[in-house]
Design an enzyme around this catalytic site. Structure first.
Site, PDB file in Angstrom:
ATOM      1  CG  ASP A  42      -1.963   1.037   1.274  1.00 61.82           C
ATOM      2  OD1 ASP A  42      -2.323   1.561   0.198  1.00 61.82           O
ATOM      3  OD2 ASP A  42      -2.454   1.364   2.373  1.00 61.82           O
ATOM      4  CD  GLU A  78      -0.339   5.481  -3.846  1.00 67.47           C
ATOM      5  OE1 GLU A  78       0.169   5.714  -2.728  1.00 67.47           O
ATOM      6  OE2 GLU A  78      -1.110   4.538  -4.054  1.00 67.47           O
ATOM      7  CG  ASP A  99      -8.412   4.328   0.008  1.00 65.74           C
ATOM      8  OD1 ASP A  99      -8.290   3.089   0.174  1.00 65.74           O
ATOM      9  OD2 ASP A  99      -7.626   5.159   0.486  1.00 65.74           O
TER      10      ASP A  99
HETATM   11  O1  MIG Z   1      -3.897   6.063   4.675  1.00 66.60           O
HETATM   12  O2  MIG Z   1      -3.733   0.893   5.722  1.00 66.60           O
HETATM   13  O3  MIG Z   1      -6.027   2.019   0.330  1.00 66.60           O
HETATM   14  O4  MIG Z   1      -6.955  -0.184   1.749  1.00 66.60           O
HETATM   15  O5  MIG Z   1      -6.969   0.018   4.552  1.00 66.60           O
HETATM   16  C1  MIG Z   1      -4.729   4.961   4.433  1.00 66.60           C
HETATM   17  C2  MIG Z   1      -4.922   1.619   5.839  1.00 66.60           C
HETATM   18  C3  MIG Z   1      -3.871   3.750   4.251  1.00 66.60           C
HETATM   19  C4  MIG Z   1      -5.077   2.946   2.318  1.00 66.60           C
HETATM   20  C5  MIG Z   1      -5.521   1.708   1.602  1.00 66.60           C
HETATM   21  C6  MIG Z   1      -6.554   0.988   2.423  1.00 66.60           C
HETATM   22  C7  MIG Z   1      -5.980   0.655   3.771  1.00 66.60           C
HETATM   23  C8  MIG Z   1      -5.515   1.932   4.470  1.00 66.60           C
HETATM   24  N1  MIG Z   1      -4.525   2.628   3.641  1.00 66.60           N
END
Ligand code: MIG
Length: 791
Positions: free
Chosen positions: A399, A402, A479
């Protein structure tokens, strides 16, 4: 073919060196090459010294998409006045040296791409490199990676700049991934354009000008691949030959998955697994979000909430459930924390323009960023995965890559929640490699599990991506929200990713942000029976959305949807295998198999699983009826909820589907044969003990089944079913290839579309006929069956 526009003379001399043609003038260099049969490549670069040198300078390219740079076909080069033509692999590139314009045609004479204008602007911050391609009036433009909007992107414009967009909306752009690749559909014929540029880019899809597809890059040059069809599957196959194929996922990853940003401890995980088992709901994996870490330090566990992680993983596996932890790239800046100390010691981190280690804020605060654009950093990060592999983990969820930054030290104006444009990745700037960051991180994850858990197939999910990501990871669409519009958006978005080389993408079922409802969650599960993976995920602060949270009738209908999914697994797994080999996505837009269908490019509400099973979910609150576009010339049998019905509809027409909350409209095309199994609490192997072929008899029957252990690298077997209905006689033949022995007592065949009358089957001892179908029990070793109907 549009006429070449009048422009100042741009190009003059040329030379063929190896398989690359170079043409240059006072300020520009073009190179033309043919990497593969049916693929032409044109690079445009600035070169201010070109006139003063006898030989222009073309720097070597590092392709973050992983396109090999040193292979190609040698073209024939032909001069005709100002026109210079190079021809190889079924394509010709003609450059008008007076204007610099170029056009690519195939040997059939179809123009695939015409550059009306281009500028390679040397990469100064303000100047941009631009390319304008002719956009024929009737052309649809599909793909472009993870983008909102309908399947056909004509009339829209997009930016390629990976962005943590929380939450995104149905008009948000850019999102998390950048795949500058489109398939053009023109009069039933497909061709592709791929710009292998990681720089921040924009594309205007015949929006500003109805006949122009305009690209603009912040980078100094343009690297354009034009890909021939004629079929959209040819374009995908060639794109995968350039950028790589997705590996076959483990079977368990295709089973039902549950997630929640908010499962915080071993106790929470145990509780959710028990919740599934007590209610007899299939479950194969649970995703574990950021709270497992000790102070958000990657590769650690909070000792209070996860006192014995090996036990947690083992106990879940004992219930048939794989745990899939999240990993973020940001490393907490804390002296004495091993990962941080190693990263500093070995110079693995992104730096500021001044040369200091860049410090930002993510979940760990302060945080530093590994530079995944460098091979040595990828190798180092791969080693970290040993921590998880040793616990028995083989799936991971990357995650925030980016990369996301809540803030950056010393840069209060930090734009777009990421690192500054001038941050340094070795010798490159962030502006150049931002979009490629996630590919290196995901390559490391795959390498790590391949090394430390070699018995298993790694399952890697990533949020951000650049072209070529499919070799390393698959995407979820980030999201989304718990709204009907996001349920509907998920179809064109996932199909767009599938057409962009990512065959295994999916969206969070139920929606991530905001409160879902029983009806929305139920309809979402139905719509998602053909998502490549099926993960219910939701955000902290939203209502809990496990299948039982809204009581009845929702729980029962969701259970039915999960069982439908479980029944489809032999088919879905075969599609996954085809995806890995042929780059065809699991969830296929109708346009992929019916490029001639006049409605296909605008069909955003149905999808195909394979070439013969059509899924037409309800996507709107309160709706219990919808229209379904049934493509092609062959009839389609209604098999709602995979149950044989009585209705058969002609192809090339729309049908009305009545679908109360408990019903998912499905249609099987004449000639389609789909392998199904019985539902189970979780997957085990892909050697199916129970196998049912659902067959719609037609003039050409075809079905396939790929079987193996479901994980690892052992033997496999491919079963192909062929046959034909000739008058009142259906003949079916089964052939098998491969080294895996499958021992099931029998196959069941459910046959639709036979004429009325008494049935005699040769080759099987048992059969029955009811109002909807003929049911045949075929012996384990069957090869040929003949079904004769007597009027
Ligand atoms: O700032 O890890 O898209 O699936 O549950 C949010 C917490 C960070 C974004 C991800 C989401 C995840 C969440 N993350």
């Amino acid at each position: 073919m549009p006429p070449f526009p009048a422009m100042p003379v741009r190009l003059g001399a040329h030379v063929l060196e190896g398989h690359t043609l170079r043409v240059w003038g006072a300020t520009d260099v073009l190179t033309v090459s043919f990497p593969l049969e049916g693929v032409a490549r044109v690079r445009a670069l600035p070169d201010w010294r070109a006139e003063t040198l006898t030989y222009p300078h073309v720097p070597p390219k590092h392709s973050f998409a992983g396109v090999p740079q040193d292979t190609g076909l040698t073209p024939d080069v032909h001069e005709d006045g100002p026109h210079l033509t190079a021809r190889a692999g079924g394509l010709s590139v003609t450059v008008d040296r007076a204007s610099g314009a170029w056009i690519i045609t195939n040997d059939a004479g179809d123009p695939l791409a015409a550059a009306l204008d281009w500028r390679a602007n040397g990469g100064s911050d303000r100047a941009r490199s631009t390319l304008t391609l002719h956009a024929p009036a009737r052309a649809a433009y599909l793909g472009f990676g993870e983008k909102v909007g309908p399947l056909d992107k004509r009339g829209l414009s997009f930016t390629f700049w990976n962005t943590d967009c929380f939450p995104h909306h149905t008009e948000s752009d850019p999102l998390y991934a950048s795949i500058p690749f489109t398939t053009r559909l023109l009069d039933g014929r497909a061709s592709g354009v791929f710009l292998d540029e990681t720089w921040r880019m924009d594309v205007d899809v015949a929006r500003t000008h109805p006949h122009e597809l305009r690209w603009a890059s912040a980078g100094p040059s343009l690297d354009v691949y034009v890909i021939d069809g004629p079929h959209p599957t040819d374009v995908l196959r060639r794109y995968a030959a350039l950028t790589g194929h997705a590996p076959l996922p483990p079977l368990w990853a295709l089973g039902a998955a549950q997630s929640r940003w908010g499962y915080e401890s071993e106790h929470d995980l145990t509780h959710v697994i028990r919740g599934y088992r007590e209610r007899d709901l299939p479950l194969d994996s649970v995703y574990v979000d950021i709270e497992y870490m000790d102070a958000f330090k990657v590769w650690t566990f909070d000792p209070g909430r996860f006192p014995d992680p090996a036990r947690t993983v083992r106990d879940a596996l004992a219930h048939g459930v794989h745990l899939v932890p999240i990993v973020d790239p940001g490393v907490k800046q804390e002296a004495g924390y091993r990962v941080y100390d190693e990263a500093v010691r070995d110079d693995h981190l992104v730096r500021t323009a001044r040369g200091d280690v860049l410090v930002g804020e993510v979940w760990p605060d302060p945080a530093v960023y590994p530079d995944f654009t460098r091979d040595e950093v990828v190798a180092w990060w791969a080693e970290q995965h040993r921590v998880f592999a040793d616990l028995g983990i083989t799936g991971q969820w990357n995650d925030m890559n980016e990369p996301a930054a809540f803030s950056v030290r010393g840069d209060p104006a930090a734009e777009g929640k990421t690192l500054p444009n001038d941050a340094r990745h070795g010798l490159r700037t962030h502006l150049e490699v931002h979009n490629a960051y996630a590919n290196g991180m995901s390559a490391a994850t795959r390498q790590g599990y391949a090394r430390y858990a070699p018995h298993a197939r790694p399952w890697v999910l990533t949020r951000a991506a650049y072209a070529g990501i499919q070799k390393h990871a698959t995407l979820w669409t980030g999201d989304n929200t718990s709204t009907w519009s996001h349920l509907a958006l998920s179809l064109p978005m996932i199909m767009g990713l599938g057409l962009s080389g990512v065959p295994f993408a999916a969206a969070d079922v139920g929606g991530f942000h905001g409160d879902t409802t029983g009806e929305l969650l139920t309809r979402w599960y139905q719509a998602a029976v053909g998502y490549a993976f099926l993960r219910n995920h939701s955000a902290k602060g939203s209502v809990m959305q496990e299948p039982w949270r809204f009581g009845e009738p929702y729980l029962s209908v969701i259970r039915d949807a999960l069982r439908l999914r479980a029944r489809l697994l032999p088919h879905l797994y075969t599609l996954a295998w085809q995806a890995a080999r042929e780059a065809l996505p699991v969830m296929r837009p109708v346009a992929l198999h019916h490029p001639d269908d006049p409605h296909a490019a605008h069909d955003d509400t149905t999808y195909l699983l394979g070439d013969a099973l059509l899924v037409a979910p309800i996507l709107h609150a309160g709706h219990t009826r919808r229209l379904v576009n049934l493509p092609g010339a062959r009839p389609w049998a209604a098999v709602f909820n995979l149950t044989p019905g009585t209705q058969v509809h002609p192809g090339g027409h729309a049908a009305v589907a009545d679908a109360a909350l408990d019903t998912l409209p499905l249609y099987l095309r004449a000639g389609g044969a789909v392998p199904l199994t019985e539902p189970a609490p979780h997957t085990t192997t892909a050697r199916w003990a129970h196998l049912t072929w659902l067959i719609h008899a037609g003039d050409a029957v075809h079905g396939a089944l790929y079987e193996d252990d479901g994980d690892g690298h052992g033997p496999h077997r491919l079963t192909e079913l062929t046959g034909a209905l000739d008058g009142a006689t259906l003949t079916l033949t089964r052939t098998t290839h491969g080294d895996l022995a499958v021992d099931r007592p029998h196959d069941t065949l459910v046959l639709l579309g036979l004429p009325d009358g008494d049935v005699r089957v040769t080759g099987a001892a048992h059969w029955t006929r009811d109002a909807h179908a003929v049911h045949v029990t075929a012996p384990a070793d069957w090869t040929t069956l003949t079904v004769q109907v007597q009027a």
